[in-house]
Scaffold this motif. Structure first.
Motif, short mmCIF file in Angstrom:
data_model
loop_
_atom_site.label_atom_id
_atom_site.label_comp_id
_atom_site.label_asym_id
_atom_site.label_seq_id
_atom_site.Cartn_x
_atom_site.Cartn_y
_atom_site.Cartn_z
N THR A 129 0.83 -1.21 0.00
CA THR A 129 0.00 0.00 0.00
C THR A 129 0.86 1.26 0.00
N THR A 181 5.17 6.49 2.25
CA THR A 181 4.98 7.85 2.77
C THR A 181 6.21 8.33 3.53
N THR A 234 0.93 3.42 2.28
CA THR A 234 1.48 3.71 3.61
C THR A 234 3.00 3.50 3.65
N ASP A 235 3.45 2.46 2.94
CA ASP A 235 4.87 2.11 3.03
C ASP A 235 5.78 3.05 2.23
N GLN A 262 6.12 9.48 6.39
CA GLN A 262 6.00 9.04 7.78
C GLN A 262 6.76 7.73 7.99
#
Lengths: 332, 258
Positions: A246, A251, A248-249, A253
């Protein structure tokens, strides 16, 4: 952690006569613990932990052993997750080939990013890596093969070498553990090699290394690519463990999280990033079901760590009297 | 005839600079400097503070890029060559502040220098023990410069004078054709000065040495040729007796030393 060719130093606490045996015993006990762990804990949690521990160790290769702070490592971790997931799900590749593609893709991204960023130092280096990683993030958001916000879902784990069914949780765990150990051995060899000595000299006195005829940027680039490739190894594995890749990995962050893990555990030590990753992942796991906002708690832990033990947990232990008498040495 | 041959060999120019100019945003730090550095000789670069000695050093070793002018090393033009390559061609420098790798041992410091010429610098797959075969040469150099007793000490724990000696040992490991020493005696006790002066005299027999130095008695003792810089320009050149008798040099130094 300490190499066998490190000479005994004057002025340091004298080493315990059985220091070496004790160190080997610690490693053996840790390994045995990891082998038995799936009987005691939830395997998916353990595999997540191992993936992040390898990711943080790869990051530490750059920060701790080369002295370069990258703020774009999510690019390699998340990028490799996409590559592996795509190769396994769409092209029907075997899991090991998928992971190798992830590693190669991350190494290539590392080569491009490194070649651009390595010309600058300190905060400028960090900013360029951040900017390039953000570029990659937007590429992943827009590209069709990543499926944007949805990500690549239900990735099959397949059969390792066509034989071992990885959908079995315990098979998958031991596969992840084996890759993790191999990754660590690669890092250990890389750091304790002729190349590693030159990296060390560059970290200690870059001008002097240049004046001895070393093209320091090439060595830094070599370390950058190696770090990116190993981050890719961790990312590719994570895609198989969770069976999805996804946004998320990739970003920023995620880039921040790996810095946090490494600093918490202690940079420039082999064990530090592993312990740091373990702490952060465990915290996230516990807090995920509670009322507390995860990021605030990890932020507070990070602040406390920076204020109280600058070297990180393992770094402080290595520098302590007990650590030194066992022959551990915090790396500069 | 043999003497003549030796003489000719010894007066061979190995490093030369022609019309060297370095400007920093409108300020001319080095202006039209010509230098010839000879094999087998010790050449001193002296002058008051701010005369541009270190800048000339940085230009010659390519740590700075000259605005104008030409630099030749062993017959090839190095005006646009990057510093690491210049070092590989045989022009090796030391720094004003001591340049050692502080957390490495004396032996490891010397071995770092030996790794590249031995082709043992890029192998990330070999164990550290693959570097053991450099031990003998490293130890020979360490013994030669009188550091045998400190071989396994961290460089950071050495006295100031020994750090400079270690720096010279590391530099010699590269078997440089031209050695540039930036204030090798700065901040040293009298005892260490004599030791380092002897070392420099010895190493200069097989190579060219250019040194920036404030200690004029050292310059008088060991240097064959002296170039005096003032405000980025060459004020005088010649052997120490000639230069020190020059009234302009005296004025330049009086203003500074008084």
């Amino acid at each position: 952690m300490t190499g066998k060719s490190e000479p005994v130093q004057s002025g340091l606490a004298s080493a315990h006569p059985r220091a070496k045996r004790i160190r080997i015993a610690i490693i053996m006990v840790s390994l045995a613990g990891l082998l038995l762990a799936p009987h005691l804990f939830y395997p998916i949690f353990l595999m997540k932990l191992l993936c992040f521990a390898l990711f943080a160790s790869a990051f530490n290769l750059l920060l701790g052993y080369t002295g370069l702070l990258s703020f774009g490592h999510a690019c390699f971790f998340g990028g490799a997750a996409y590559f592996t997931a795509h190769a396994v799900k769409i092209w029907g590749w075997s899991p090991e080939a998928g992971i190798l593609l992830g590693v190669a893709g991350a190494a290539l991204l590392g080569l491009i990013m490194g070649a651009i960023a390595i010309r600058r130092q300190g905060i400028y280096f960090a900013m360029i890596t951040l900017a390039l990683a953000q570029l990659f993030y937007f590429f992943c958001l827009q590209a069709s093969f990543t499926h944007g916000e949805d990500g690549i879902q239900s990735v099959p784990r397949g059969k390792l070498f066509g034989l071992i069914n990885l959908h079995d949780a315990s098979n998958m765990y031991y596969f992840v553990l084996a890759v993790f150990v191999i990754g660590l051995l690669i890092i250990w060899r890389f750091v304790n090699s002729p190349f590693g000595m030159i990296l060390k000299s560059i970290r200690e006195n870059e001008q002097r290394a240049i004046s001895l005829g070393y093209s320091v940027n090439r060595y830094k680039l070599g370390a950058f690519v190696m770090s990116a490739a190993l981050a890719g190894l961790a990312g590719g594995m994570k895609a198989l463990v969770f069976q999805f890749a996804t946004l998320t990995d990739v970003t920023w962050q995620m880039s921040g999280e790996v810095i946090l893990m490494t600093l918490l555990g202690g940079i420039g030590t082999l064990a530090g990033p592993i312990i740091g990753a373990g702490m952060v992942v465990t915290l996230q796991n516990y807090l995920a079901t509670s009322e507390f906002p995860v990021t605030i708690v990890t932020g507070l832990v990070f602040m406390a760590c920076v204020l109280l033990f600058r070297r990180g947990l393992i770094g402080e232990f290595f520098a302590s009297k007990l650590g030194r008498s066992l022959g551990f040495r915090p790396d500069s | 005839m043999i003497d003549a041959a030796v003489e000719q060999k010894e007066s061979r120019v190995v490093l030369s600079a022609r019309g060297l100019v370095k400007e920093f945003a409108g300020f001319t730090a080095v202006n039209d400097v010509n230098l010839d550095i000879h094999h087998g000789r010790i050449h001193a670069l002296i002058g008051p503070n701010g005369a541009g000695k270190t800048t000339v050093f940085n230009l010659l070793t390519k740590f700075l890029q000259p605005t104008r002018g030409r630099i030749e090393l062993l017959g090839s033009d190095i005006t646009r060559t990057p510093p690491a390559k210049v070092a590989r061609m045989g022009l090796v420098r030391s720094f004003q502040i001591s340049a050692v790798f502080p957390n490495l041992t004396v032996r490891e410091n010397v071995k770092i220098a030996l790794q590249r010429p031995s082709g043992l610098a890029r192998q990330f797959w070999l164990p550290l023990s693959s570097l053991d075969r450099l031990d003998a040469r490293a130890d020979a150099l360490i013994d030669e410069l009188g550091l045998a007793g400190w071989r396994d000490h961290r460089a950071a724990d050495l006295s100031y004078g020994r750090k400079r000696v270690l720096e010279i040992a590391t530099t010699l490991a590269l078997e440089p054709k031209v050695l540039l020493l930036d204030e090798p005696m700065a901040g040293m006790g009298q005892e260490d000065v004599a030791m380092v002066a002897d070392i420099i005299r010895n190493v200069a027999t097989e190579r060219a040495v250019l040194m920036v130095e404030h200690n004029l008695s050292v310059v008088a003792n060991i240097c064959h040729q002296v170039t005096v810089l003032q405000r980025g320009e060459i004020l005088a050149e010649g052997d120490y007796a000639t230069v020190s008798a020059d009234p302009r040099v005296r004025t330049a130094y009086m203003g500074n030393d008084a």
